[in-house]
Design an enzyme around this catalytic site. Structure first.
Site, short mmCIF file in Angstrom:
data_model
loop_
_atom_site.label_atom_id
_atom_site.label_comp_id
_atom_site.label_asym_id
_atom_site.label_seq_id
_atom_site.Cartn_x
_atom_site.Cartn_y
_atom_site.Cartn_z
N HIS A 177 0.86 -1.20 0.00
CA HIS A 177 0.00 0.00 0.00
C HIS A 177 0.89 1.24 0.00
CE1 HIS A 177 -2.79 3.06 1.39
NE2 HIS A 177 -3.75 2.28 0.93
N GLU B 234 -3.66 2.57 -7.45
CA GLU B 234 -4.08 3.67 -6.60
C GLU B 234 -3.16 4.86 -6.81
OE1 GLU B 234 -6.29 2.20 -2.90
OE2 GLU B 234 -4.19 1.82 -2.50
P1 PGA Z 1 -9.43 6.17 0.10
O1 PGA Z 1 -8.22 5.17 0.45
O2 PGA Z 1 -10.53 5.30 -0.50
O3 PGA Z 1 -9.79 6.75 1.42
O4 PGA Z 1 -8.90 7.18 -0.87
C1 PGA Z 1 -7.81 4.19 -0.43
C2 PGA Z 1 -6.71 3.41 0.20
O5 PGA Z 1 -6.25 3.77 1.31
O6 PGA Z 1 -6.26 2.42 -0.37
#
Ligand code: PGA
Length: 218
Positions: A80, A145
């Site tokens: 992550h 992401e």
């Molecule tokens: P968020 O977080 O949906 O709050 O933007 C995504 C994540 O932490 O993977």
């Protein structure tokens, strides 16, 4: 690091009830803090937020893939951006993912560029370094992401998301989930994109009512 035992129990029972009533077609995985894994039971899958790269031993404070498996996990998130930000390298991500596969866990391997960085360059490098030889399309899903979209309320345009997912799919042959400010308002549009196979939801998953709206939107 959100919630406590009481929250986890009531969240799990509400989610279980929602899933039994609506029978969603998506696979639902909940990844709570490690101490809450044993408190969450229901008709959904569980995952860890991280694991160590060694099977067991004297690694004070760490949680192995085997321990996650033993706590009822089927999945683990690896790499992550919040962990990469603390110094976790793609090489370590690959080692952890390999350890997770050894423990028969499925891995959600996260990649994503920071604001101002070149998507193709950064994500290609991350993919090349982070996916272990043991990965295949049954045990690994990529979560794309963009770091600048996490927790900010900002997202790339639907066209950009779709193109980027296609880029990752073409490179890896793996399923690709989108993460970064997914919420009940944008879930339908994003999850309907051709190259989006799922959503990784952070902030909007903390409240059960908003998480169930996202599930229902798919
Ligand atoms: P968020 O977080 O949906 O709050 O933007 C995504 C994540 O932490 O993977």
């Amino acid at each position: 690091m959100n919630g406590n035992i009481a929250d986890a129990r009531s969240y799990a029972s509400a989610l279980d009830e929602f899933i039994r009533e609506t029978n969603p077609s998506s696979e639902i995985v909940v990844c709570p803090p490690a101490t809450l894994l044993g408190e969450m039971h229901g008709d959904f899958k569980k995952g860890g937020q991280n694991c160590h790269d060694q099977e067991s031993g004297a690694f004070t404070g760490e949680v192995s893939a085997n321990l996650l498996k033993d706590s009822g996990c089927e999945y683990v998130i690896i790499g992550h951006s919040e962990r990469r930000e603390m110094g976790e390298l793609s090489e370590q991500v690959a080692q952890k993912a390999g350890a997770a596969h050894q423990a028969s866990l499925k891995t959600i391997i996260c990649v994503g560029e920071k604001e101002g960085e070149d998507f193709e360059q950064v994500v290609s490098r991350q993919l090349q370094g982070s996916i272990p030889d043991s990965s295949n399309n049954k045990n690994t899903v990529i979560a794309y992401e963009p770091v600048w979209a996490i927790g900010t309320g900002k997202t790339p345009s639907p066209e950009e998301i779709d193109q980027r997912h296609k880029f990752i799919k073409d490179k890896t042959g793996l399923l690709v989930m989108y993460g970064g400010s997914a919420n009940p308002d944008n879930a339908k549009t994003i999850s309907a994109l051709e190259n989006v196979d799922g959503l990784l939801v952070g902030g909007a998953s903390l409240k059960i009512s908003s998480f169930t709206q996202i599930i229902a939107a798919k």
